[in-house]
Design a protein around this motif. Sequence first.
Motif, PDB file in Angstrom:
ATOM      1  N   GLU A 229       0.825  -1.223   0.000  1.00  0.00           N
ATOM      2  CA  GLU A 229       0.000   0.000   0.000  1.00  0.00           C
ATOM      3  C   GLU A 229       0.852   1.262   0.000  1.00  0.00           C
ATOM      4  O   GLU A 229       0.476   2.284  -0.556  1.00  0.00           O
ATOM      5  N   GLN A 230       2.046   1.194   0.612  1.00  0.00           N
ATOM      6  CA  GLN A 230       2.922   2.382   0.683  1.00  0.00           C
ATOM      7  C   GLN A 230       3.838   2.502  -0.535  1.00  0.00           C
ATOM      8  O   GLN A 230       4.646   3.432  -0.613  1.00  0.00           O
ATOM      9  N   GLY A 231       3.759   1.543  -1.481  1.00  0.00           N
ATOM     10  CA  GLY A 231       4.609   1.622  -2.661  1.00  0.00           C
ATOM     11  C   GLY A 231       5.875   0.812  -2.531  1.00  0.00           C
ATOM     12  O   GLY A 231       6.734   0.852  -3.419  1.00  0.00           O
TER      13      GLY A 231
ATOM     14  N   GLU B 148      -7.388  -4.784  -4.072  1.00  0.00           N
ATOM     15  CA  GLU B 148      -8.286  -4.386  -2.986  1.00  0.00           C
ATOM     16  C   GLU B 148      -8.645  -5.586  -2.135  1.00  0.00           C
ATOM     17  O   GLU B 148      -8.689  -6.726  -2.616  1.00  0.00           O
ATOM     18  N   ASP B 149      -8.926  -5.295  -0.851  1.00  0.00           N
ATOM     19  CA  ASP B 149      -9.348  -6.369   0.047  1.00  0.00           C
ATOM     20  C   ASP B 149     -10.861  -6.542  -0.054  1.00  0.00           C
ATOM     21  O   ASP B 149     -11.510  -5.951  -0.922  1.00  0.00           O
TER      22      ASP B 149
ATOM     23  N   GLN C  43     -10.947  -1.834  -0.064  1.00  0.00           N
ATOM     24  CA  GLN C  43      -9.866  -0.916   0.317  1.00  0.00           C
ATOM     25  C   GLN C  43      -8.593  -1.324  -0.416  1.00  0.00           C
ATOM     26  O   GLN C  43      -8.244  -2.504  -0.462  1.00  0.00           O
ATOM     27  N   ARG C  44      -7.898  -0.369  -1.023  1.00  0.00           N
ATOM     28  CA  ARG C  44      -6.678  -0.696  -1.758  1.00  0.00           C
ATOM     29  C   ARG C  44      -5.580  -1.097  -0.790  1.00  0.00           C
ATOM     30  O   ARG C  44      -5.272  -0.391   0.169  1.00  0.00           O
ATOM     31  N   ILE C  45      -4.991  -2.252  -1.054  1.00  0.00           N
ATOM     32  CA  ILE C  45      -3.916  -2.752  -0.173  1.00  0.00           C
ATOM     33  C   ILE C  45      -2.619  -2.943  -0.953  1.00  0.00           C
ATOM     34  O   ILE C  45      -1.623  -3.415  -0.380  1.00  0.00           O
ATOM     35  N   GLY C  46      -2.605  -2.597  -2.240  1.00  0.00           N
ATOM     36  CA  GLY C  46      -1.374  -2.740  -3.005  1.00  0.00           C
ATOM     37  C   GLY C  46      -1.632  -2.560  -4.474  1.00  0.00           C
ATOM     38  O   GLY C  46      -2.736  -2.206  -4.897  1.00  0.00           O
ATOM     39  N   THR C  47      -0.600  -2.811  -5.297  1.00  0.00           N
ATOM     40  CA  THR C  47      -0.694  -2.635  -6.745  1.00  0.00           C
ATOM     41  C   THR C  47       0.049  -3.775  -7.437  1.00  0.00           C
ATOM     42  O   THR C  47       1.139  -4.171  -7.007  1.00  0.00           O
TER      43      THR C  47
END
Length: 697
Positions: free
Chosen positions: A91-93, A131-132, A136-140
């Motif tokens: 999520e933080q990149g 997304e979970d 909610q976005r949890i990563g890419t």
Amino acid sequence: MRGPWSSIQSKLVFLIAGISMVTVLVGFSLVTERFAQSLRDSLENDSLSLAQRLVVDSAAYLSLGMAGQARDNLLDKVVLNSPHSLALFDEQGGLFAEIERGGGQIVVDDYRPESAVIWESDWLHIYQPVEDSLDQRIGTLYLKISLSQLSHRMRAFVGVLLVLLLVMLALAYFLARLMQRYISGPILTLADISRQVRDHQNYSLRAPVKSSDEIGVLSQTFNDMLETIEQQQAFRDKVEQSLRIKEMRLERAVAELQYMANYDSLTGLPNRALCMDRIELAIRHASRTRTYAGIIYLDLDHFKDVNDSLGHAVGDELLKATAERLSDVLREEDTLARIGGDEFVIITTDFSSSDQIIPLVSKVVERFEQNFTVGRYSVQSTVSLGVCVYPDDGDSVDALMKAADAAMYKAKDVGRNTYAFFEAEMNRMAVWRQQLGSELQHAIDRDELYLVFQPKVALESGQISGAEVLLRWEHPEFGSVSPADFIPVAEHTGLIYRIGLWVLEQACEAVSRWRDVGLEGVTVAVNLSAAQFRQADLVEHIAAILARHNVPPQTLELEITESMLVRDVDQAIRMLKRIKLLGLRVAIDDFGTGFSSLSYLRKFPLDALKIDRSFIMDLGKNRDDTAIALAIISMASSLRLKVVAEGVETPAQWSFLAGHLCDEVQGFLISPGLRESEFISFYKSFSLDEVIASRNV
């Protein structure tokens, strides 16, 4: 001196070849561009589809922080034909997991949080958010794919097109050289006129003759040919018009012959031949669906007297009126045929039991009780009907027709103006019902009908709270006739309206008398038939009866069945509201045997439910019946409706119902139906303990 481009043929060669080359080059460019775009679209769609599948599978790994498993079990399983790299960012990149297969090392700077598709000269970049379950976005997910395979396919495709281009240009030049040898102005003119003749079928056109050379001769010959064709076409048009007229006349004649072969010219009904075919079809249908089919053989009584006394013209009009009257009685799927003289046949199907045909034949006999108006004459013409049923009375057309004919003569033998069944037992039942209908018309006037009152006891107080009114018929010849026999006859003949009002009148009159002997507050419940419930002026009749006998409305309860309510819900609600405005009580009789649902019951303004006796019979013994009875009591309680149990015959049933909050009971445990004087005596001397004790002995 002529230049190289002064001849028509040179110009044509240059023009055709040039146009062909330009067309081929433009087509080459368009095809190449379209192919390249389709390759890009296909690669992008496939890559997005792959990325979306990986996004779904990678959510769990990102949520649980399982980087190694994500790389080994997810990213490493991806197989692509082109060099590529795959990565998951958190999520933080931060780089969570990545795999490199010719696509270069992925670094944190490659991170992009939003969804994106980026084309570069050598690479395709796909970014998809992960997304979970709460969206909610949890990563890419990042997918980098080399375009080398796409470039290779484009080069191969262009090479093939170049080869085709050279072949097509050579072919265009060859065709141009070939065409210029044969093209000239007059030929083009002839070609144009030929096209016009072809497109518009106009043979009056002519080609101009501008010279006497071969081209001129060709043009003149062409014009001669057009003139000949024009003359022949005019002759052919006349012939075709004559043929069309003859064909129309022939078709009309064939249609008339077919109609005459299958239909009666006087009445327009199917004739004997078509009737036999329809019976055969009815047999097949009944055999396939395992149902019954009925054949009704009908003959007009004393028709010969009409012909002899009033003339054949009146007889013919009577036959047509008979056909119309019979058609009004039948269903759309039934067949009515005239098989000769004054004889008709009715074919009817789709009966689940053989005796279901009785209402139809009864209705036919009743319709002929009215005189016919034929011109200035009023003609009385009754019918004799013979009825047989497939498969009981025969399995072929001939057998059924013979059976119906024999039954028809049996009807004539017993006095005409009636019907008879080929099968003896059904004939006995039909005659019995007909006799009941005839006798029932006079039963009220002869005081053969009377009421009995079956007491109802309130479980809480142990006192008689009311009585259900039951109709009885004591015939001087037949003896006691069961309501199960005469009520259907009353409904079929329409006598139920008069009988129903008579029952209401007698019940209210009894309540009025009870006040004089001290029976205050005792309600009477009267059953309404479906026909009465649909009667438009029912409420007005009830109001008049209550006023005539000065009976409080709350002492009268009307009992109706579930099927009467669900047949037309909106109409039933309107009728019940009108009844309730009078102050009457309404109960559903035989509840549990119909098709009511809780959603329906909530709509109806009801006061009570009566549990059908079939659920009371094995109460406490049969688990299903017990469960249904308890469910009805519980549902009625939730709807604030009183519950009455019918058919209570044992103390055990009484105890069970008393212990489960049933409101009232009726049945042989308390008392069967009693005459009015007997009911009054029973009411005054009633003791619940004594009744229960006597039943325990």
